[in-house]
Design a protein around this motif. Sequence first.
Motif, PDB file in Angstrom:
ATOM      1  N   TYR A 459       6.432  -9.022   9.423  1.00 40.61           N
ATOM      2  CA  TYR A 459       6.422  -9.965   8.302  1.00 40.61           C
ATOM      3  C   TYR A 459       5.118 -10.762   8.256  1.00 40.61           C
ATOM      4  O   TYR A 459       4.476 -10.883   7.199  1.00 40.61           O
ATOM      5  N   PHE A 460       4.716 -11.328   9.394  1.00 41.09           N
ATOM      6  CA  PHE A 460       3.535 -12.185   9.392  1.00 41.09           C
ATOM      7  C   PHE A 460       2.229 -11.399   9.266  1.00 41.09           C
ATOM      8  O   PHE A 460       1.246 -11.903   8.723  1.00 41.09           O
ATOM      9  N   PHE A 461       2.224 -10.146   9.706  1.00 38.05           N
ATOM     10  CA  PHE A 461       1.004  -9.351   9.589  1.00 38.05           C
ATOM     11  C   PHE A 461       0.924  -8.585   8.268  1.00 38.05           C
ATOM     12  O   PHE A 461      -0.168  -8.238   7.827  1.00 38.05           O
ATOM     13  N   TYR A 462       2.082  -8.317   7.639  1.00 36.16           N
ATOM     14  CA  TYR A 462       2.070  -7.545   6.397  1.00 36.16           C
ATOM     15  C   TYR A 462       2.868  -8.211   5.271  1.00 36.16           C
ATOM     16  O   TYR A 462       2.331  -8.484   4.205  1.00 36.16           O
ATOM     17  N   GLY A 463       4.154  -8.472   5.507  1.00 34.98           N
ATOM     18  CA  GLY A 463       5.052  -8.889   4.440  1.00 34.98           C
ATOM     19  C   GLY A 463       4.653 -10.162   3.731  1.00 34.98           C
ATOM     20  O   GLY A 463       4.681 -10.236   2.490  1.00 34.98           O
ATOM     21  N   ARG A 464       4.272 -11.199   4.469  1.00 30.29           N
ATOM     22  CA  ARG A 464       3.953 -12.493   3.846  1.00 30.29           C
ATOM     23  C   ARG A 464       2.760 -12.369   2.901  1.00 30.29           C
ATOM     24  O   ARG A 464       2.738 -12.961   1.837  1.00 30.29           O
ATOM     25  N   ARG A 465       1.765 -11.552   3.304  1.00 31.18           N
ATOM     26  CA  ARG A 465       0.556 -11.401   2.493  1.00 31.18           C
ATOM     27  C   ARG A 465       0.801 -10.526   1.264  1.00 31.18           C
ATOM     28  O   ARG A 465       0.259 -10.781   0.190  1.00 31.18           O
ATOM     29  N   HIS A 466       1.612  -9.478   1.407  1.00 31.10           N
ATOM     30  CA  HIS A 466       1.813  -8.524   0.318  1.00 31.10           C
ATOM     31  C   HIS A 466       2.993  -8.880  -0.583  1.00 31.10           C
ATOM     32  O   HIS A 466       3.203  -8.216  -1.606  1.00 31.10           O
ATOM     33  N   SER A 467       3.774  -9.882  -0.229  1.00 29.04           N
ATOM     34  CA  SER A 467       4.930 -10.269  -1.034  1.00 29.04           C
ATOM     35  C   SER A 467       4.533 -10.534  -2.478  1.00 29.04           C
ATOM     36  O   SER A 467       3.509 -11.177  -2.758  1.00 29.04           O
ATOM     37  N   LEU A 468       5.338 -10.077  -3.419  1.00 31.34           N
ATOM     38  CA  LEU A 468       5.058 -10.323  -4.829  1.00 31.34           C
ATOM     39  C   LEU A 468       5.208 -11.797  -5.191  1.00 31.34           C
ATOM     40  O   LEU A 468       4.756 -12.222  -6.261  1.00 31.34           O
ATOM     41  N   MET A 469       5.821 -12.590  -4.317  1.00 31.98           N
ATOM     42  CA  MET A 469       5.897 -14.030  -4.526  1.00 31.98           C
ATOM     43  C   MET A 469       4.579 -14.720  -4.155  1.00 31.98           C
ATOM     44  O   MET A 469       4.407 -15.904  -4.424  1.00 31.98           O
ATOM     45  N   ASN A 470       3.666 -13.983  -3.537  1.00 32.75           N
ATOM     46  CA  ASN A 470       2.345 -14.499  -3.200  1.00 32.75           C
ATOM     47  C   ASN A 470       1.395 -14.177  -4.361  1.00 32.75           C
ATOM     48  O   ASN A 470       1.157 -13.002  -4.651  1.00 32.75           O
ATOM     49  N   PRO A 471       0.834 -15.194  -5.037  1.00 26.79           N
ATOM     50  CA  PRO A 471      -0.048 -14.922  -6.184  1.00 26.79           C
ATOM     51  C   PRO A 471      -1.263 -14.075  -5.824  1.00 26.79           C
ATOM     52  O   PRO A 471      -1.823 -13.395  -6.684  1.00 26.79           O
ATOM     53  N   ASP A 472      -1.678 -14.094  -4.563  1.00 27.21           N
ATOM     54  CA  ASP A 472      -2.856 -13.341  -4.131  1.00 27.21           C
ATOM     55  C   ASP A 472      -2.499 -11.992  -3.499  1.00 27.21           C
ATOM     56  O   ASP A 472      -3.342 -11.367  -2.850  1.00 27.21           O
ATOM     57  N   SER A 473      -1.265 -11.537  -3.670  1.00 25.09           N
ATOM     58  CA  SER A 473      -0.833 -10.282  -3.068  1.00 25.09           C
ATOM     59  C   SER A 473      -1.648  -9.098  -3.586  1.00 25.09           C
ATOM     60  O   SER A 473      -1.861  -8.965  -4.800  1.00 25.09           O
ATOM     61  N   PRO A 474      -2.102  -8.205  -2.691  1.00 24.10           N
ATOM     62  CA  PRO A 474      -2.783  -6.978  -3.141  1.00 24.10           C
ATOM     63  C   PRO A 474      -1.923  -6.132  -4.065  1.00 24.10           C
ATOM     64  O   PRO A 474      -2.445  -5.350  -4.868  1.00 24.10           O
ATOM     65  N   ARG A 475      -0.614  -6.293  -3.981  1.00 23.95           N
ATOM     66  CA  ARG A 475       0.290  -5.510  -4.837  1.00 23.95           C
ATOM     67  C   ARG A 475       0.110  -5.895  -6.314  1.00 23.95           C
ATOM     68  O   ARG A 475       0.309  -5.067  -7.206  1.00 23.95           O
ATOM     69  N   HIS A 476      -0.264  -7.158  -6.582  1.00 23.56           N
ATOM     70  CA  HIS A 476      -0.514  -7.556  -7.968  1.00 23.56           C
ATOM     71  C   HIS A 476      -1.735  -6.836  -8.517  1.00 23.56           C
ATOM     72  O   HIS A 476      -1.753  -6.390  -9.657  1.00 23.56           O
ATOM     73  N   ARG A 477      -2.780  -6.712  -7.697  1.00 24.80           N
ATOM     74  CA  ARG A 477      -3.999  -6.049  -8.135  1.00 24.80           C
ATOM     75  C   ARG A 477      -3.755  -4.571  -8.427  1.00 24.80           C
ATOM     76  O   ARG A 477      -4.282  -4.019  -9.384  1.00 24.80           O
ATOM     77  N   VAL A 478      -2.898  -3.939  -7.615  1.00 22.71           N
ATOM     78  CA  VAL A 478      -2.551  -2.539  -7.847  1.00 22.71           C
ATOM     79  C   VAL A 478      -1.777  -2.384  -9.150  1.00 22.71           C
ATOM     80  O   VAL A 478      -2.026  -1.486  -9.970  1.00 22.71           O
ATOM     81  N   ALA A 479      -0.820  -3.305  -9.375  1.00 20.76           N
ATOM     82  CA  ALA A 479       0.015  -3.226 -10.590  1.00 20.76           C
ATOM     83  C   ALA A 479      -0.801  -3.470 -11.848  1.00 20.76           C
ATOM     84  O   ALA A 479      -0.531  -2.890 -12.903  1.00 20.76           O
ATOM     85  N   ASP A 480      -1.828  -4.352 -11.743  1.00 20.23           N
ATOM     86  CA  ASP A 480      -2.615  -4.710 -12.902  1.00 20.23           C
ATOM     87  C   ASP A 480      -3.792  -3.757 -13.160  1.00 20.23           C
ATOM     88  O   ASP A 480      -4.436  -3.840 -14.198  1.00 20.23           O
ATOM     89  N   ALA A 481      -4.056  -2.858 -12.212  1.00 17.93           N
ATOM     90  CA  ALA A 481      -5.211  -1.975 -12.362  1.00 17.93           C
ATOM     91  C   ALA A 481      -4.974  -0.998 -13.507  1.00 17.93           C
ATOM     92  O   ALA A 481      -3.866  -0.526 -13.743  1.00 17.93           O
ATOM     93  N   PRO A 482      -6.027  -0.687 -14.260  1.00 20.38           N
ATOM     94  CA  PRO A 482      -5.870   0.279 -15.383  1.00 20.38           C
ATOM     95  C   PRO A 482      -5.543   1.667 -14.852  1.00 20.38           C
ATOM     96  O   PRO A 482      -6.026   2.073 -13.802  1.00 20.38           O
ATOM     97  N   THR A 483      -4.698   2.381 -15.557  1.00 17.37           N
ATOM     98  CA  THR A 483      -4.317   3.730 -15.143  1.00 17.37           C
ATOM     99  C   THR A 483      -5.128   4.743 -15.922  1.00 17.37           C
ATOM    100  O   THR A 483      -5.437   4.545 -17.102  1.00 17.37           O
ATOM    101  N   SER A 484      -5.425   5.857 -15.246  1.00 16.70           N
ATOM    102  CA  SER A 484      -6.200   6.907 -15.901  1.00 16.70           C
ATOM    103  C   SER A 484      -5.264   7.842 -16.665  1.00 16.70           C
ATOM    104  O   SER A 484      -4.101   7.981 -16.312  1.00 16.70           O
ATOM    105  N   THR A 485      -5.751   8.447 -17.666  1.00 16.70           N
ATOM    106  CA  THR A 485      -4.918   9.364 -18.461  1.00 16.70           C
ATOM    107  C   THR A 485      -5.519  10.761 -18.418  1.00 16.70           C
ATOM    108  O   THR A 485      -6.667  10.936 -18.076  1.00 16.70           O
TER     109      THR A 485
END
Length: 485
Positions: A459-485
């Motif tokens: 949790y402390f090494f991965y979960g807390r940082r990547h949680s979607l409740m964290n505004p700076d989560s890398p998961r937000h950047r992945v979700a917001d990245a443009p997709t190729s067609t």
Amino acid sequence: MTTANPSQSILRRKPIEDIEEENKRSGLSKSLGLWQLTAIGVGGIIGVGIFSLAGLVAAGSEGTPGVGPAVLISFLIAGLASAAAALSYAEFAGMIPRAGSAYTYGYVALGEIVGWFIGWDLLLEYIAIVAVVAIGISGYFEAFLSGIGIEMPTALTSTFDEGRGGIINLPAIVVCLLVTWILSRGTKAFGRFELVAVAIKVLLILFIIGLGVFFVDTANYNPFMPSGFGPVIAGAATVFFAVFGYDAMSTAAEESTDGKKHMPKAIILSLIIAMLLYVAATLVLTGMQNYEDISPTAGFASAFTSVGLPVIATIIAVFAVLSILTVMLTFLLGVTRVWFSMSRDGLLPAWFSGTDKNGTPQRVTWIAGLSSAFLAGVFPIKEVADLTNIGILAAFVVVCASVIVFRYKRPDAPRTFRLPLMPFVPAFGVLASGFLMLQLDWETWVRFGIWLVIGLAIYFFYGRRHSLMNPDSPRHRVADAPTST
């Protein structure tokens, strides 16, 4: 809102308002009605408790005295503690019909670190349940083969720690893989199988009770409590495994056609049906055979053999295998949906929340299935059962505490079911579950503690940082990245 303060960030709570939108885009198939949900609950509750653990607690094992006919009291104590938790689950399930069950309830009411704690706990607990049920099936499989004159080598039907000269429990491994394959076929197919299999199971238990009552010898009830009340309480902690299948059923809420309406009803119905059958079955089992002679792995098979009905014992062994499969299916479903939910929230890698064309999280299904096969193949039944019980009791403490906190923090939240006598019922659930946890041996606590320490590190090494409740989560950047067609 979250803050950069670590002490506050680990207590950030998931807004209940976000749940409905997440459910719409979850990717899970919505195909389960009230009776399918109730069947999943009954399927999870009734099984190894009647067919294996009742005999184990009644007869005792090495270092653990048998409680005899007082196993009935062990079941009643466990059922009373479980009922308080069931009502708490029902209130939450009516508000939050989401795949995470207790993990999500803790996350919403008490914060992220509590949600992680209980989610990580459930991953081990549910996998262990699948394993212990597979071990129980193995015992009945042996009884069936013995009834038709086939003896499997002990080296392939028991583990090293059981002291029978065993090496690996091969039947338990095979059945874990079979159940994993069934669940991997999709929720709709699983729901149909569960409904039919649970109907067969209930008919089997009614047949056992109806026939067995004619062979009850009341002399077997004396002494009723041969080892005193202490072992009866300890027995309640062991058979607690048999009275909480509804919590795994609640992980299927997101796949219900109307979770808010159906989940509370299904939880309560499944527990009532199960407890009525448990009371009748334990009375018949301990009345048919002296408790010292009951098989700890195939109780009813040995009871009918003892009264001169080996054919009935063989029939019971066959159908017991089928009926216990439903327990494994329910809890394997549970672990995959909790794992899926934690991954979707960012606390575990996104790779785990992928689903196939049928809306089934195949990756976590097979990982969980293989893990349960490993536990079933190399560990004895009591060690795995106790590890399971400490996990679910911890979950019950959190859920009962959460429902009290959330009732006062969010009295405005829409509830399709409100548990009675707030806060006394959930408070009793906290105390009863905590008390039963204290009845488990220290080795179980050590194993549980090691698992939680590993979880906190993740949790402390991965979960807390990547949680979607964290505004700076890398998961937000992945979700917001443009997709190729």
